[in-house]
Design an enzyme around this catalytic site. Structure first.
Site, PDB file in Angstrom:
ATOM      1  N   CYS A 168     -30.995 -12.180  11.236  1.00 26.18           N
ATOM      2  CA  CYS A 168     -30.535 -11.844   9.880  1.00 26.18           C
ATOM      3  C   CYS A 168     -29.143 -12.388   9.596  1.00 26.18           C
ATOM      4  O   CYS A 168     -28.767 -12.528   8.441  1.00 26.18           O
ATOM      5  CB  CYS A 168     -30.573 -10.334   9.673  1.00 26.18           C
ATOM      6  SG  CYS A 168     -29.587  -9.427  10.855  1.00 26.18           S
TER       7      CYS A 168
ATOM      8  N   ASN B  25     -37.227  -9.070  15.670  1.00 24.51           N
ATOM      9  CA  ASN B  25     -36.354 -10.128  16.183  1.00 24.51           C
ATOM     10  C   ASN B  25     -35.329  -9.676  17.228  1.00 24.51           C
ATOM     11  O   ASN B  25     -34.864 -10.496  18.012  1.00 24.51           O
ATOM     12  CB  ASN B  25     -35.680 -10.883  15.030  1.00 24.51           C
ATOM     13  CG  ASN B  25     -34.834  -9.984  14.163  1.00 24.51           C
ATOM     14  OD1 ASN B  25     -35.233  -8.877  13.843  1.00 24.51           O
ATOM     15  ND2 ASN B  25     -33.667 -10.442  13.788  1.00 24.51           N
TER      16      ASN B  25
ATOM     17  N   GLU C 147     -31.195  -2.006   6.425  1.00 29.27           N
ATOM     18  CA  GLU C 147     -30.585  -3.267   6.860  1.00 29.27           C
ATOM     19  C   GLU C 147     -31.627  -4.333   6.621  1.00 29.27           C
ATOM     20  O   GLU C 147     -32.633  -4.397   7.338  1.00 29.27           O
ATOM     21  CB  GLU C 147     -30.241  -3.205   8.348  1.00 29.27           C
ATOM     22  CG  GLU C 147     -29.266  -2.113   8.741  1.00 29.27           C
ATOM     23  CD  GLU C 147     -27.888  -2.337   8.168  1.00 29.27           C
ATOM     24  OE1 GLU C 147     -27.503  -3.488   7.964  1.00 29.27           O
ATOM     25  OE2 GLU C 147     -27.202  -1.330   7.899  1.00 29.27           O
TER      26      GLU C 147
ATOM     27  N   GLY D  45     -37.482  -6.653   6.386  1.00 21.87           N
ATOM     28  CA  GLY D  45     -37.381  -7.562   5.252  1.00 21.87           C
ATOM     29  C   GLY D  45     -37.260  -6.814   3.924  1.00 21.87           C
ATOM     30  O   GLY D  45     -37.537  -5.612   3.838  1.00 21.87           O
TER      31      GLY D  45
HETATM   32  P1  NAP Z   1     -40.785  -6.703   8.252  1.00 27.92           P
HETATM   33  O1  NAP Z   1     -42.052  -7.450   8.129  1.00 27.92           O
HETATM   34  O2  NAP Z   1     -40.125  -6.211   7.020  1.00 27.92           O
HETATM   35  O3  NAP Z   1     -41.090  -5.498   9.251  1.00 27.92           O
HETATM   36  C1  NAP Z   1     -40.085  -4.628   9.673  1.00 27.92           C
HETATM   37  C2  NAP Z   1     -40.703  -3.306  10.064  1.00 27.92           C
HETATM   38  O4  NAP Z   1     -41.187  -2.665   8.885  1.00 27.92           O
HETATM   39  C3  NAP Z   1     -41.906  -3.428  10.987  1.00 27.92           C
HETATM   40  O5  NAP Z   1     -41.911  -2.364  11.895  1.00 27.92           O
HETATM   41  C4  NAP Z   1     -43.071  -3.333  10.027  1.00 27.92           C
HETATM   42  O6  NAP Z   1     -44.264  -2.912  10.631  1.00 27.92           O
HETATM   43  C5  NAP Z   1     -42.541  -2.285   9.076  1.00 27.92           C
HETATM   44  N1  NAP Z   1     -43.175  -2.268   7.761  1.00 27.92           N
HETATM   45  C6  NAP Z   1     -43.576  -3.314   7.018  1.00 27.92           C
HETATM   46  N2  NAP Z   1     -44.071  -2.877   5.845  1.00 27.92           N
HETATM   47  C7  NAP Z   1     -43.975  -1.524   5.846  1.00 27.92           C
HETATM   48  C8  NAP Z   1     -44.321  -0.495   4.923  1.00 27.92           C
HETATM   49  N3  NAP Z   1     -44.859  -0.770   3.741  1.00 27.92           N
HETATM   50  N4  NAP Z   1     -44.097   0.786   5.270  1.00 27.92           N
HETATM   51  C9  NAP Z   1     -43.540   1.089   6.464  1.00 27.92           C
HETATM   52  N5  NAP Z   1     -43.206   0.159   7.385  1.00 27.92           N
HETATM   53  C10 NAP Z   1     -43.399  -1.138   7.077  1.00 27.92           C
HETATM   54  O7  NAP Z   1     -39.682  -7.551   9.025  1.00 27.92           O
HETATM   55  P2  NAP Z   1     -39.818  -8.396  10.357  1.00 27.92           P
HETATM   56  O8  NAP Z   1     -40.599  -9.619  10.034  1.00 27.92           O
HETATM   57  O9  NAP Z   1     -40.226  -7.549  11.505  1.00 27.92           O
HETATM   58  O10 NAP Z   1     -38.272  -8.764  10.571  1.00 27.92           O
HETATM   59  C11 NAP Z   1     -37.656  -9.740   9.838  1.00 27.92           C
HETATM   60  C12 NAP Z   1     -36.800  -9.196   8.704  1.00 27.92           C
HETATM   61  O11 NAP Z   1     -35.896  -8.208   9.185  1.00 27.92           O
HETATM   62  C13 NAP Z   1     -35.930 -10.289   8.119  1.00 27.92           C
HETATM   63  O12 NAP Z   1     -35.898 -10.198   6.729  1.00 27.92           O
HETATM   64  C14 NAP Z   1     -34.563  -9.989   8.710  1.00 27.92           C
HETATM   65  O13 NAP Z   1     -33.479 -10.484   7.971  1.00 27.92           O
HETATM   66  C15 NAP Z   1     -34.580  -8.510   8.740  1.00 27.92           C
HETATM   67  N6  NAP Z   1     -33.569  -8.036   9.686  1.00 27.92           N
HETATM   68  C16 NAP Z   1     -32.432  -7.466   9.203  1.00 27.92           C
HETATM   69  C17 NAP Z   1     -31.443  -7.064  10.068  1.00 27.92           C
HETATM   70  C18 NAP Z   1     -30.186  -6.409   9.576  1.00 27.92           C
HETATM   71  O14 NAP Z   1     -29.558  -5.716  10.371  1.00 27.92           O
HETATM   72  N7  NAP Z   1     -29.800  -6.582   8.322  1.00 27.92           N
HETATM   73  C19 NAP Z   1     -31.613  -7.244  11.448  1.00 27.92           C
HETATM   74  C20 NAP Z   1     -32.772  -7.852  11.898  1.00 27.92           C
HETATM   75  C21 NAP Z   1     -33.750  -8.232  11.010  1.00 27.92           C
HETATM   76  P3  NAP Z   1     -45.340  -3.979  11.189  1.00 27.92           P
HETATM   77  O15 NAP Z   1     -44.632  -4.755  12.237  1.00 27.92           O
HETATM   78  O16 NAP Z   1     -46.432  -3.114  11.690  1.00 27.92           O
HETATM   79  O17 NAP Z   1     -45.712  -4.830  10.016  1.00 27.92           O
END
Ligand code: NAP
Length: 470
Positions: free
Chosen positions: A279, A149, A245, A226
């Site tokens: 987020c 995002n 995060e 996430g």
């Molecule tokens: P996501 O699906 O959790 O993916 C985030 C990253 O993790 C991606 O690079 C993903 O790779 C990788 N990933 C997923 N499963 C993994 C595993 N088992 N092992 C290692 N890496 C793994 O999240 P998203 O859909 O990209 O982003 C949305 C989420 O991020 C929301 O929940 C949002 O709230 C959170 N977020 C938090 C913040 C904060 O600062 N608190 C800021 C922005 C976003 P792939 O893309 O290859 O699946």
């Protein structure tokens, strides 16, 4: 684009297409990195660390300032990249690019402030002849995993502090939006970062994630993503430093004495920025019953006035969601809330990757849409008559990143500050306010630790005590 391993840009026969969310057009391909590639990237970072840890602070600062210069010279290319591979409009993407420059600039400034202290060893009997201090040293190979995002600035939040501290990195950007991260990698190389200090591996987290996070040479994992990914990673990481995060479900309280037009303007923007894939986006609003009807009416009017369309068009206010799967998920959650009595005041329609900006009332507070992180353009309005009740309902979710309160009454503001169980409480702005140098992070399922350059530097370094027995 190619991935970066061992100082070389590496291609693979098998690739993954990168789509433009607006029209689904393939704009590039990235290599489908394998487990073997991950191991190579980590081994390269192990060698890179032997170089980075010896790099003097002035050299690290010079590199970081070089990255800032590179982004400044290629500003519009970075912004267009964000708005093409991701969900942001070009205007939102320019703001992210400017923030990325700030994140890297502050990392350069903070590099000279990674300080220690002398220790008064003579404060306990027996220590009279001892003298010493502690200083902070880099931790080693850091695996940084980033979400879709904010495809540029959230990568900068990992790389800026890591390089400022003298670490080496294996970065894995989101598969939906890897191009901005790879472009930032180009900036680091152009700025003179020695090869192998930064490695960028592309490929699906579900396939290469396990090897990446469980490798024994990795000393720290820093994830922005996430909760599900966070939990998966924790199960596999073993004994490593962890910083996470994660998601949230942010509440905004509007008191009866609030500046209404300010509250509406800022909350509409906070709810629909980046198509609500944010987020710290506004998800639940608690509005005092005396002002509820007027507030909701104006909020809906402003929501209806938003122009949804092509992110590269200067006049667009909101673009497409990152992919159709995510848009369908939001549709399902809204439909489920409607079945439980929720009413749609505007929006509630999906067209491919697009989901209209949506305002709802009467959504039961135990519906999935109210309890979980929607991560889409949907905002829920609730009436309250007692601030204690609004605070209690705000705190009722399992997340705690940002909360906000609009009021002109200092006592109400401080009550909210003390009683809202969140990492930040924003007064008279929406939850969607962040300065990149503030300590950023949350309680409960919103994460572990804090980001924000100075705070990331504490996480990405270790103190070493030096004690002389004279
Ligand atoms: P996501 O699906 O959790 O993916 C985030 C990253 O993790 C991606 O690079 C993903 O790779 C990788 N990933 C997923 N499963 C993994 C595993 N088992 N092992 C290692 N890496 C793994 O999240 P998203 O859909 O990209 O982003 C949305 C989420 O991020 C929301 O929940 C949002 O709230 C959170 N977020 C938090 C913040 C904060 O600062 N608190 C800021 C922005 C976003 P792939 O893309 O290859 O699946």
């Amino acid at each position: 684009m190619k991935m970066l391993i061992g100082g070389a840009w590496v291609d693979k026969k098998e690739t993954i297409p990168v789509h433009r969310p607006y029209d689904g057009k393939v704009i590039d391909h990235i290599p489908a990195g394998t487990k073997e590639d991950v191991v190579k990237a980590i081994e390269s970072a192990v060698e890179g660390f032997q170089v980075s840890k010896k790099m003097p602070v002035h050299k690290r600062m010079e590199i970081l300032w070089g990255v800032v210069d590179y982004i400044r010279k290629n500003f519009e290319d970075f912004a267009k990249m964000i708005a093409s591979e991701g969900s942001k409009t070009i205007r939102e993407a320019r703001k992210e690019t400017a923030r990325c420059m700030n994140t890297i600039s502050v990392s350069a400034e903070e590099a000279r402030r990674i300080l220690g202290e002398t220790i008064p060893f003579d404060s306990f009997p027996g220590g009279e002849n001892r003298v010493g201090y502690y200083y902070r040293f880099p931790i080693g190979v850091i695996v940084a995993i980033t979400p879709f995002n904010d495809p540029l600035n959230l990568v900068a939040h990992k790389l800026g502090p890591a390089i400022a501290a003298g670490n080496s990195v294996v970065l894995k950007p989101a598969t939906d939006t890897p191009l901005s991260a790879l472009k930032l990698g180009e900036a680091f190389l152009a700025a003179g970062l020695p090869p192998k200090v930064l490695n960028i591996i592309t490929g699906r987290g579900s396939e290469i994630g396990d090897v990446l996070v469980s490798h024994p040479a990795v000393r720290m994992i820093t994830l922005t993503g996430g909760v599900e990914a966070g939990v998966q990673i924790l199960k596999r990481s073993g004994l490593k430093k962890i910083s996470m995060e994660l998601g949230s479900n942010c509440p905004v309280i509007v008191c009866e004495d609030a500046d209404m037009s300010k509250a509406i303007d800022l909350s509409v923007s906070g709810a629909f920025w980046a198509v609500g894939q944010n987020c710290i986006g506004v998800q639940r609003m608690f509005i005092h019953e005396k002002v509820f009807d007027g507030y909701v009416k104006k909020f809906v009017e402003q929501t209806k006035a938003m122009k949804v369309g092509d992110q590269l068009d200067e006049s667009t206010d909101m673009g497409a969601m990152i992919n159709e799967r995510e848009a369908k998920r939001v549709e399902e959650w809204v439909d489920d809330a409607v079945k439980q009595g929720g009413k749609i005041l505007t929006g509630g329609k999906r067209n491919g990757n697009f989901y209209d900006p949506t305002v709802m009332v009467d959504v039961p507070e135990n519906a999935k849409l109210a309890v979980e992180e929607v991560f889409g353009p949907v905002v829920l309005m609730y009436k309250y008559n007692d601030l204690d009740d609004a605070i209690k309902r705000s705190n009722s979710v399992n997340y705690g990143l940002h909360a906000a309160v609009f009021t002109q009454d200092i006592n109400k503001a401080f009550k909210a500050v003390y009683e809202l169980d969140f990492g930040s409480v924003i007064v008279n702005d929406s939850t969607d306010y962040r300065l990149d140098e503030m300590p950023f992070g949350g309680v409960k399922h919103s994460g572990l630790g804090r980001e924000g350059i100075k705070f990331s530097l504490l996480e990405q370094t270790e103190p070493k005590v030096v004690c002389f027995n004279l």
